[in-house]
Design a protein around this motif. Structure first.
Motif, short mmCIF file in Angstrom:
data_model
loop_
_atom_site.label_atom_id
_atom_site.label_comp_id
_atom_site.label_asym_id
_atom_site.label_seq_id
_atom_site.Cartn_x
_atom_site.Cartn_y
_atom_site.Cartn_z
N VAL A 1 -25.93 7.05 -23.65
CA VAL A 1 -25.82 8.34 -24.34
C VAL A 1 -24.52 8.54 -25.10
O VAL A 1 -24.32 9.58 -25.72
CB VAL A 1 -26.01 9.53 -23.35
N GLY A 2 -23.64 7.56 -25.08
CA GLY A 2 -22.37 7.69 -25.80
C GLY A 2 -22.59 7.78 -27.30
O GLY A 2 -23.49 7.14 -27.85
N VAL A 3 -21.80 8.61 -27.96
CA VAL A 3 -21.89 8.78 -29.41
C VAL A 3 -20.51 8.61 -30.03
O VAL A 3 -19.50 8.91 -29.40
CB VAL A 3 -22.48 10.15 -29.81
N GLU A 4 -20.49 8.12 -31.26
CA GLU A 4 -19.25 8.03 -32.01
C GLU A 4 -18.90 9.44 -32.49
O GLU A 4 -19.76 10.14 -33.01
CB GLU A 4 -19.40 7.10 -33.21
N VAL A 5 -17.65 9.84 -32.34
CA VAL A 5 -17.24 11.18 -32.75
C VAL A 5 -16.05 11.07 -33.68
O VAL A 5 -15.13 10.28 -33.45
CB VAL A 5 -16.86 12.04 -31.52
N GLU A 6 -16.09 11.89 -34.74
CA GLU A 6 -14.99 11.93 -35.70
C GLU A 6 -13.79 12.61 -35.07
O GLU A 6 -13.91 13.33 -34.09
CB GLU A 6 -15.42 12.71 -36.95
N GLU A 7 -12.62 12.42 -35.69
CA GLU A 7 -11.41 13.08 -35.23
C GLU A 7 -11.63 14.58 -35.21
O GLU A 7 -12.28 15.14 -36.08
CB GLU A 7 -10.23 12.74 -36.15
N SER A 8 -11.04 15.26 -34.20
CA SER A 8 -11.23 16.71 -34.09
C SER A 8 -10.45 17.44 -35.17
O SER A 8 -9.42 17.01 -35.63
CB SER A 8 -10.79 17.21 -32.72
N SER A 9 -11.01 18.56 -35.54
CA SER A 9 -10.41 19.40 -36.56
C SER A 9 -9.68 20.55 -35.90
O SER A 9 -10.19 21.18 -34.98
CB SER A 9 -11.52 19.94 -37.48
N THR A 10 -8.49 20.86 -36.37
CA THR A 10 -7.75 21.98 -35.81
C THR A 10 -8.46 23.29 -36.12
O THR A 10 -8.28 24.26 -35.40
CB THR A 10 -6.31 22.03 -36.36
N GLY B 1 -9.62 3.90 -24.53
CA GLY B 1 -9.54 2.68 -25.31
C GLY B 1 -10.73 2.45 -26.22
O GLY B 1 -10.91 1.35 -26.72
N GLY B 2 -11.54 3.46 -26.43
CA GLY B 2 -12.72 3.32 -27.27
C GLY B 2 -12.93 4.54 -28.16
O GLY B 2 -12.10 5.44 -28.19
N SER B 3 -14.04 4.55 -28.85
CA SER B 3 -14.31 5.65 -29.78
C SER B 3 -15.58 6.41 -29.45
O SER B 3 -15.96 7.33 -30.17
CB SER B 3 -14.39 5.11 -31.20
N ARG B 4 -16.24 6.05 -28.35
CA ARG B 4 -17.47 6.77 -27.98
C ARG B 4 -17.14 7.94 -27.05
O ARG B 4 -16.16 7.92 -26.32
CB ARG B 4 -18.46 5.84 -27.29
N TRP C 1 -6.50 14.53 -12.23
CA TRP C 1 -7.32 13.47 -11.65
C TRP C 1 -7.97 12.64 -12.75
O TRP C 1 -8.32 13.14 -13.82
CB TRP C 1 -8.42 14.06 -10.79
N PRO C 2 -8.19 11.36 -12.46
CA PRO C 2 -8.91 10.52 -13.42
C PRO C 2 -10.40 10.85 -13.44
O PRO C 2 -10.95 11.37 -12.45
CB PRO C 2 -8.67 9.10 -12.89
N MET C 3 -11.02 10.57 -14.57
CA MET C 3 -12.46 10.77 -14.75
C MET C 3 -13.06 9.45 -15.20
O MET C 3 -12.41 8.69 -15.92
CB MET C 3 -12.72 11.87 -15.78
N GLU C 4 -14.31 9.20 -14.81
CA GLU C 4 -14.96 7.95 -15.17
C GLU C 4 -16.46 8.12 -15.21
O GLU C 4 -17.01 9.13 -14.72
CB GLU C 4 -14.60 6.86 -14.15
N CYS C 5 -17.10 7.12 -15.82
CA CYS C 5 -18.57 7.07 -15.83
C CYS C 5 -18.97 5.60 -15.83
O CYS C 5 -18.19 4.73 -16.22
CB CYS C 5 -19.15 7.81 -17.04
N PRO C 6 -20.20 5.32 -15.43
CA PRO C 6 -20.68 3.94 -15.48
C PRO C 6 -20.81 3.46 -16.93
O PRO C 6 -21.13 4.25 -17.83
CB PRO C 6 -22.07 4.00 -14.83
N VAL C 7 -20.59 2.18 -17.16
CA VAL C 7 -20.74 1.59 -18.49
C VAL C 7 -22.15 1.84 -19.01
O VAL C 7 -22.35 2.18 -20.18
CB VAL C 7 -20.44 0.07 -18.44
N ILE D 1 -18.83 11.05 -13.64
CA ILE D 1 -20.05 11.50 -14.25
C ILE D 1 -21.04 10.39 -13.97
O ILE D 1 -20.86 9.26 -14.43
CB ILE D 1 -19.89 11.72 -15.78
N THR D 2 -22.07 10.66 -13.17
CA THR D 2 -22.89 9.57 -12.62
C THR D 2 -24.08 9.18 -13.46
O THR D 2 -24.41 7.99 -13.55
CB THR D 2 -23.37 9.94 -11.21
N ARG D 3 -24.78 10.17 -14.05
CA ARG D 3 -25.97 9.84 -14.81
C ARG D 3 -26.41 11.03 -15.64
O ARG D 3 -25.89 12.13 -15.49
CB ARG D 3 -27.11 9.40 -13.91
N MET D 4 -27.39 10.77 -16.51
CA MET D 4 -28.05 11.84 -17.22
C MET D 4 -29.55 11.63 -17.03
O MET D 4 -30.06 10.53 -17.23
CB MET D 4 -27.72 11.86 -18.71
#
Length: 157
Positions: free
Chosen positions: A127-136, A26-29, A115-121, A80-83
């Motif tokens: 460390v979340g980054v905005e990423v452009e749409e993937s290129s084929t 539901g997000g873009s990061r 299985w579902p995957m998650e990380c803390p907010v 994914i717990t931490r970096m």
């Protein structure tokens, strides 16, 4: 916690390790996680849904971990717990246990088992980054790379 989906695997350059992108639901990061070529190949094969002729290591581990989860009537999950110092930590959550593992191995198993995957907010905020749409073109380049490698390419010298 934020749910995560595998956005894909990107190659920055042939000399750089692949980057696994886990996008917030539901997000873009994305969480960018640099991984090894073998792990990238294991994830890519699982994403394609094509079963191997013979089970590979992640297939075997997924089968064993799935048995642990079924034994207590629950599926598992990946967190994914931490970096810390540029290195991500993760755990497999199965059978009431938290099993520490590399994020790439956790994702390879999660993709195989659905299985579902998650990380803390806080981690996504850190460390979340905005990423452009993937290129084929990038997907095709990675597939071409996979077609040219074999097990001998990964032997230690």
């Amino acid at each position: 916690m934020i749910g995560l989906d595998v956005l894909g695997i990107r190659l920055v350059s042939p000399e750089e390790p692949p980057v696994l992108l886990l996008q917030e639901q539901g997000g873009s990061r994305c969480l960018p996680i640099w991984i090894g070529n073998i792990e990238a190949a294991a994830i890519a094969v699982a994403l394609e849904g094509e079963p191997p002729q013979r089970p590979m290591t992640h297939d075997l581990l997924a089968s064993v971990v799935d048995l642990l989860g079924d034994g207590v009537g629950e599926a598992g999950a990946v967190r994914i717990t931490r970096m810390h110092d540029g290195v991500y930590d993760a755990v497999l959550l199965v059978g009431g246990h938290e099993i520490p593992a590399r994020p790439s191995d956790c994702v390879a198993i999660a993709v195989r088992l659905g299985w579902p995957m998650e990380c803390p907010v806080a981690l996504m905020d850190q460390v979340g980054v905005e990423v452009e749409e993937s290129s084929t073109d990038e997907v095709e380049a990675f597939r071409a790379f996979l077609d040219t490698v074999n097990a001998d390419d990964f032997e230690d010298e």
